[in-house]
Design a protein around this motif. Structure first.
Motif, short mmCIF file in Angstrom:
data_model
loop_
_atom_site.label_atom_id
_atom_site.label_comp_id
_atom_site.label_asym_id
_atom_site.label_seq_id
_atom_site.Cartn_x
_atom_site.Cartn_y
_atom_site.Cartn_z
N GLY A 220 0.79 -1.23 0.00
CA GLY A 220 0.00 0.00 0.00
C GLY A 220 0.82 1.28 0.00
O GLY A 220 0.27 2.36 -0.24
N ALA A 221 2.12 1.17 0.23
CA ALA A 221 2.96 2.38 0.31
C ALA A 221 2.98 3.14 -1.01
O ALA A 221 2.77 4.36 -1.05
N ARG A 222 3.23 2.43 -2.10
CA ARG A 222 3.27 3.10 -3.41
C ARG A 222 1.92 3.73 -3.74
O ARG A 222 1.84 4.82 -4.31
N GLU A 223 0.88 3.03 -3.38
CA GLU A 223 -0.48 3.52 -3.63
C GLU A 223 -0.73 4.86 -2.94
O GLU A 223 -1.29 5.80 -3.53
N ILE A 224 -0.29 4.98 -1.69
CA ILE A 224 -0.51 6.21 -0.94
C ILE A 224 0.39 7.33 -1.46
O ILE A 224 -0.03 8.49 -1.57
N LEU A 225 1.64 7.00 -1.80
CA LEU A 225 2.54 8.00 -2.39
C LEU A 225 1.95 8.56 -3.68
O LEU A 225 1.98 9.77 -3.91
N GLU A 226 1.40 7.69 -4.49
CA GLU A 226 0.81 8.11 -5.77
C GLU A 226 -0.47 8.92 -5.54
O GLU A 226 -0.71 9.92 -6.23
N LEU A 227 -1.26 8.51 -4.56
CA LEU A 227 -2.49 9.23 -4.23
C LEU A 227 -2.17 10.66 -3.81
O LEU A 227 -2.81 11.62 -4.27
N ALA A 228 -1.18 10.80 -2.94
CA ALA A 228 -0.78 12.13 -2.48
C ALA A 228 -0.27 12.98 -3.64
O ALA A 228 -0.64 14.16 -3.78
N LYS A 229 0.53 12.38 -4.50
CA LYS A 229 1.05 13.10 -5.67
C LYS A 229 -0.10 13.59 -6.56
O LYS A 229 -0.11 14.74 -6.99
N ASN A 230 -1.06 12.72 -6.80
CA ASN A 230 -2.18 13.07 -7.67
C ASN A 230 -3.07 14.15 -7.08
O ASN A 230 -3.75 14.87 -7.81
N LYS A 231 -3.05 14.28 -5.77
CA LYS A 231 -3.84 15.31 -5.09
C LYS A 231 -3.06 16.61 -4.94
O LYS A 231 -3.57 17.57 -4.35
N GLY A 232 -1.81 16.62 -5.44
CA GLY A 232 -1.00 17.82 -5.34
C GLY A 232 -0.41 18.06 -3.96
O GLY A 232 -0.03 19.19 -3.61
N ILE A 233 -0.33 17.00 -3.17
CA ILE A 233 0.25 17.09 -1.83
C ILE A 233 1.75 16.89 -1.92
O ILE A 233 2.22 15.88 -2.46
N GLY A 234 2.54 17.83 -1.40
CA GLY A 234 3.99 17.71 -1.40
C GLY A 234 4.45 16.64 -0.42
O GLY A 234 3.76 16.35 0.56
N GLN A 235 5.64 16.07 -0.65
CA GLN A 235 6.13 14.99 0.20
C GLN A 235 7.64 15.06 0.38
O GLN A 235 8.38 15.41 -0.54
N SER A 236 8.08 14.71 1.60
CA SER A 236 9.50 14.60 1.92
C SER A 236 9.74 13.36 2.77
O SER A 236 8.80 12.82 3.37
N VAL A 237 10.99 12.93 2.83
CA VAL A 237 11.40 11.84 3.71
C VAL A 237 12.35 12.40 4.77
O VAL A 237 13.28 13.14 4.45
N LEU A 238 12.10 12.01 6.02
CA LEU A 238 12.94 12.43 7.14
C LEU A 238 13.29 11.18 7.93
O LEU A 238 12.41 10.53 8.50
N SER A 239 14.58 10.82 7.97
CA SER A 239 14.95 9.51 8.50
C SER A 239 16.23 9.57 9.33
O SER A 239 17.10 10.41 9.11
N ALA A 240 16.33 8.61 10.29
CA ALA A 240 17.56 8.43 11.05
C ALA A 240 18.54 7.52 10.30
O ALA A 240 19.62 7.22 10.80
N TYR A 241 18.18 7.11 9.10
CA TYR A 241 19.07 6.33 8.23
C TYR A 241 20.12 7.29 7.67
O TYR A 241 19.86 8.48 7.49
N LYS A 242 21.31 6.75 7.36
CA LYS A 242 22.39 7.59 6.83
C LYS A 242 21.97 8.20 5.49
O LYS A 242 21.40 7.52 4.63
N HIS A 243 22.25 9.48 5.30
CA HIS A 243 21.69 10.22 4.17
C HIS A 243 22.03 9.61 2.82
O HIS A 243 21.14 9.43 1.98
N ASP A 244 23.29 9.29 2.58
CA ASP A 244 23.65 8.82 1.24
C ASP A 244 23.03 7.46 0.93
O ASP A 244 22.61 7.19 -0.21
N THR A 245 22.92 6.59 1.95
CA THR A 245 22.29 5.30 1.72
C THR A 245 20.77 5.44 1.59
O THR A 245 20.12 4.66 0.90
N LEU A 246 20.22 6.45 2.24
CA LEU A 246 18.79 6.74 2.10
C LEU A 246 18.48 7.16 0.66
O LEU A 246 17.54 6.65 0.04
#
Length: 213
Positions: A91-117
């Motif tokens: 369902g993750a791709r589905e929600i990402l696509e839904l938000a995109k189609n609705k014109g909702i902006g998106q970012s990722v914020l993670s404790a994972y190392k930046h370059d590997t993220l």
């Protein structure tokens, strides 16, 4: 919250990326190597926290025998070898696509190392959804609060227009520091019981976000 949301901030590990079983498998491998008892799925989700060094201690590691820096490096070396065996939550791709189609902006914020993220988002072919990608400058998964505060400065939206989506109490703390709304999903690294602390809004599945955006 419905219809007001103009921007989504996503946590990565355990929210979009289903790496929980991998994390448990690797920590148990390290526990075995240190002659310590393994932990169950339920135990893991009841003790996992940030900074992750705290949960290593609760799991049984003695840093006077093996420093956290060594354990953390061993964990991440194994994680990096096996990360592409995992996948996004259903369902993750589905929600990402839904938000995109609705014109909702998106970012990722993670404790994972930046370059590997950045690398893993490209691998799973979802980089296109994100205006900003923020990860730590090290492998040790400490707090990402400072990254959240910096990201917030870039977003010209009101509190009620931004939704932070995570899977841990740390995500709720970061959202509070950013002064944005938050929902937590309970099939990641912490149990629903823990996530409900302090009256957090808790969903059982990422697909339930359809009702919020």
């Amino acid at each position: 919250m419905n219809r007001k949301i103009k921007y989504l901030i996503w946590d990565w590990n355990g929210t979009l990326f289903n790496d929980v079983r991998l994390g448990i498998d690797i920590i148990n491998k390290l526990l075995n190597q240190n002659n310590l008892p393994e932990i169950t799925f339920e135990r893991y989700r009841s003790i996992f926290t940030f900074p992750v060094s705290y949960y290593y201690k609760t799991a049984g590691f003695d840093f006077s025998k093996t420093p956290f820096e060594i354990l953390g490096k061993l964990f991440m070396d194994e994680y990096e070898k096996r990360k592409y065996q995992m996948n996004l939550f259903d369902g993750a791709r589905e929600i990402l696509e839904l938000a995109k189609n609705k014109g909702i902006g998106q970012s990722v914020l993670s404790a994972y190392k930046h370059d590997t993220l950045v690398e893993i988002l490209k691998h799973y072919q979802i980089s296109e959804y994100f205006e900003n990608v923020s990860g730590l400058d090290n492998i040790y998964a400490g707090s990402k609060e400072h990254l959240g505060i910096e990201l917030r400065k870039k977003l010209n939206f009101k509190k009620e227009e931004i939704l932070f989506i995570g899977d841990t109490l740390h995500d709720a703390d970061v959202a509070k520091a950013m002064d944005v709304n938050c929902v937590l999903i309970s099939n990641g690294h912490q149990s629903a019981e823990r996530l409900m602390d302090n009256g957090n809004i808790v969903l059982s599945d990422i697909r339930e976000l359809k009702n919020l955006i």
